[in-house]
Design a protein around this motif. Structure first.
Motif, PDB file in Angstrom:
ATOM      1  N   PHE A 264      -2.778  -4.203   1.400  1.00  0.00           N
ATOM      2  CA  PHE A 264      -2.895  -3.831   2.817  1.00  0.00           C
ATOM      3  C   PHE A 264      -1.570  -3.306   3.361  1.00  0.00           C
ATOM      4  O   PHE A 264      -1.521  -2.261   4.025  1.00  0.00           O
ATOM      5  CB  PHE A 264      -3.352  -5.048   3.623  1.00  0.00           C
ATOM      6  N   LEU A 265      -0.475  -4.018   3.089  1.00  0.00           N
ATOM      7  CA  LEU A 265       0.820  -3.599   3.621  1.00  0.00           C
ATOM      8  C   LEU A 265       1.301  -2.303   2.967  1.00  0.00           C
ATOM      9  O   LEU A 265       1.928  -1.463   3.628  1.00  0.00           O
ATOM     10  CB  LEU A 265       1.841  -4.722   3.449  1.00  0.00           C
ATOM     11  N   HIS A 266       1.000  -2.106   1.689  1.00  0.00           N
ATOM     12  CA  HIS A 266       1.315  -0.821   1.068  1.00  0.00           C
ATOM     13  C   HIS A 266       0.524   0.297   1.755  1.00  0.00           C
ATOM     14  O   HIS A 266       1.041   1.404   1.958  1.00  0.00           O
ATOM     15  CB  HIS A 266       1.018  -0.851  -0.430  1.00  0.00           C
ATOM     16  N   GLY A 267      -0.722  -0.012   2.137  1.00  0.00           N
ATOM     17  CA  GLY A 267      -1.514   0.967   2.869  1.00  0.00           C
ATOM     18  C   GLY A 267      -0.942   1.259   4.241  1.00  0.00           C
ATOM     19  O   GLY A 267      -0.978   2.401   4.718  1.00  0.00           O
ATOM     20  N   ALA A 268      -0.390   0.224   4.888  1.00  0.00           N
ATOM     21  CA  ALA A 268       0.190   0.405   6.220  1.00  0.00           C
ATOM     22  C   ALA A 268       1.395   1.337   6.190  1.00  0.00           C
ATOM     23  O   ALA A 268       1.690   2.013   7.185  1.00  0.00           O
ATOM     24  CB  ALA A 268       0.581  -0.955   6.810  1.00  0.00           C
ATOM     25  N   LEU A 269       2.112   1.379   5.057  1.00  0.00           N
ATOM     26  CA  LEU A 269       3.251   2.298   4.928  1.00  0.00           C
ATOM     27  C   LEU A 269       2.834   3.758   5.091  1.00  0.00           C
ATOM     28  O   LEU A 269       3.645   4.602   5.472  1.00  0.00           O
ATOM     29  CB  LEU A 269       3.928   2.124   3.568  1.00  0.00           C
ATOM     30  N   ASP A 270       1.579   4.045   4.796  1.00  0.00           N
ATOM     31  CA  ASP A 270       1.102   5.420   4.842  1.00  0.00           C
ATOM     32  C   ASP A 270       0.486   5.789   6.187  1.00  0.00           C
ATOM     33  O   ASP A 270       0.013   6.918   6.358  1.00  0.00           O
ATOM     34  CB  ASP A 270       0.075   5.647   3.718  1.00  0.00           C
ATOM     35  N   ILE A 271       0.471   4.847   7.139  1.00  0.00           N
ATOM     36  CA  ILE A 271      -0.061   5.145   8.475  1.00  0.00           C
ATOM     37  C   ILE A 271       1.022   5.845   9.283  1.00  0.00           C
ATOM     38  O   ILE A 271       2.042   5.241   9.630  1.00  0.00           O
ATOM     39  CB  ILE A 271      -0.519   3.860   9.189  1.00  0.00           C
ATOM     40  N   ARG A 272       0.818   7.101   9.582  1.00  0.00           N
ATOM     41  CA  ARG A 272       1.785   7.893  10.338  1.00  0.00           C
ATOM     42  C   ARG A 272       1.047   8.839  11.273  1.00  0.00           C
ATOM     43  O   ARG A 272       0.139   9.552  10.854  1.00  0.00           O
ATOM     44  CB  ARG A 272       2.679   8.728   9.407  1.00  0.00           C
ATOM     45  N   ASP A 273       1.420   8.857  12.536  1.00  0.00           N
ATOM     46  CA  ASP A 273       0.875   9.812  13.498  1.00  0.00           C
ATOM     47  C   ASP A 273       2.015  10.255  14.411  1.00  0.00           C
ATOM     48  O   ASP A 273       2.258   9.638  15.454  1.00  0.00           O
ATOM     49  CB  ASP A 273      -0.258   9.188  14.312  1.00  0.00           C
TER      50      ASP A 273
END
Length: 413
Positions: A264-273
């Protein structure tokens, strides 16, 4: 208790009319509108994505209830979802992203990713926030109970500020207990010098200079505040290692150990807007030079929603240059680096720790919604209230709290 008011990103919507008749008419219209409130529950995020992302644009709706954040968690953990969708006629009023899991031994409906959320608000429209002042608390609770009955025994929504930057939470209408943990905030002003004036500026600058000299004597350092995607993921993996070592040394369970949480946290690294200034997770670090060249002395992960920075976690390698206080030094670098970037608030997150109090002049109370959905849920609600109040009692008495911590470390429970 708040030592001062938080800076406001958006004012709460309210009437400025002074005419009594107009005010009375507005109140009547509001009562009619909330009488139309309807709540449905969905078992997936997808059908609401477009509406959800519209609500995400309001910076006062927490990052932790954002669509991408919840999607990353749901993909990693796969818990049953009960997404609560409130509507006023054809108009969306709110979304509460909820998953079903076991908590204190009870089947519980909680915010998605609740164990790793520092602030929860739900997602509400400005119109519903205004209308909710005329909503009967019992009716609101009963509508939620009917919508969720059968899916869980207890609705438990944790870590909710009743007022967030001038905006009152409609969730305050529901049965609540004060959470044992408070959040700690540092408003960011025009520059670092102005920001430091809110705390012990002289002492803080002196400590920074001492830390800087000690780090330079060891050969210097690099402050990492960005980097390639691969580097960000490597730093996160190093954080898991450091934090795991720390928990093991203290005899505590590692809350980051589960592979699903790491995913989940590795996925959160890719959240960018960039358009909305939203950052799911960004790793910052102090990397040493000289004799310890390449070693990571301190790490932290921060998120951003609008002008609000949240420190999600931090860790230090106590085997390297501990006398330089690399964790404190990293916080200085992170806070200083946010000036001039449209940031108004640095949030140290939940939990009372000495370094947070030394930095943060604002302390905000959080609350938990505790709404039984069944007879068994009534027992679960009583258990949660008792545990929460017991923890709050212990934490409010430093001597007892420190003793409890020592016992906890010795027996490992």
């Amino acid at each position: 208790m708040q030592a001062q008011k938080l800076p406001v990103a958006r004012k709460a919507h309210h009437s400025t009319e002074s005419n009594a008749e107009v005010s009375e008419l507005r109140a009547l219209n509001a009562q009619i509108a909330v009488a139309e409130l309807d709540i449905v529950v969905l078992d997936s995020l997808g059908p609401l994505e477009e509406i959800w992302r519209e609500l995400d644009r309001d910076d006062l709706n927490s990052l932790h209830q954002g669509y991408d954040w919840c999607l990353s968690w749901a993909k990693a953990h796969g818990n049953p979802l009960s997404i609560v969708w409130g509507r006023l006629g054809e108009e969306t009023a709110f979304i509460l992203p909820i998953e079903i899991n076991r908590f204190h031994g009870f089947r519980t409906a909680r915010f998605v990713g609740a164990d790793h959320s520092n602030i929860n608000t739900g997602l509400f429209t400005a119109r519903f926030i205004e209308l909710a002042t005329n909503l009967e608390p019992r009716k609101f609770a009963e509508l939620l109970r009917r919508a969720l009955v059968g899916s869980a025994d207890l609705l438990l929504l944790q870590n909710i500020p009743l007022e967030w930057r001038g905006c009152h939470s409609p969730l305050a209408l529901l049965p609540m207990v004060q959470n044992q943990n408070h959040a700690y905030h540092l408003p960011l002003l025009a520059n670092m010098e102005s920001t430091l004036q809110q705390v012990n500026a002289k002492g803080r600058r002196k400590k920074f200079r001492t830390q800087l000299r000690r780090l330079e004597a060891l050969g210097g350092f690099d402050y990492i505040s960005s980097g390639t995607s691969d580097e960000q993921h490597r730093l996160l993996d190093r954080f898991f290692e450091q934090k795991g070592e720390r928990f093991n040394a203290l005899g505590l369970p590692d809350v980051f150990e589960a592979s699903q949480t790491k995913a989940f946290l590795h996925g959160a690294l890719d959240i960018r807007d960039p358009g909305s200034k939203t950052v799911g997770l960004e790793m910052h670090a102090i990397r040493l030079k000289g004799a310890y060249d390449g070693h990571i002395a301190a790490l932290a992960g921060i998120s951003r929603k609008g002008d609000h920075i949240i420190c999600q976690f931090s860790a230090i390698d106590e085997s390297l240059a501990a006398e330089t206080s690399p964790g404190e030094f990293l916080f200085w670098q992170m806070i200083a680096g946010q000036h001039g970037k449209g940031v108004g608030l640095f949030d140290f997150g939940l939990g009372d720790q000495r370094y947070k109090r030394s930095w943060a002049p604002v302390e905000t109370e959080h609350y938990d919604v505790v709404l039984p959905l069944s007879l068994r849920g009534r027992v679960g609600g009583l258990v949660h209230r008792a545990i929460t109040r017991g923890k709050a009692f212990t934490k409010s008495r430093p001597k007892i709290y420190h003793l409890a911590q020592r016992i906890h470390r010795v027996i490992g429970v």
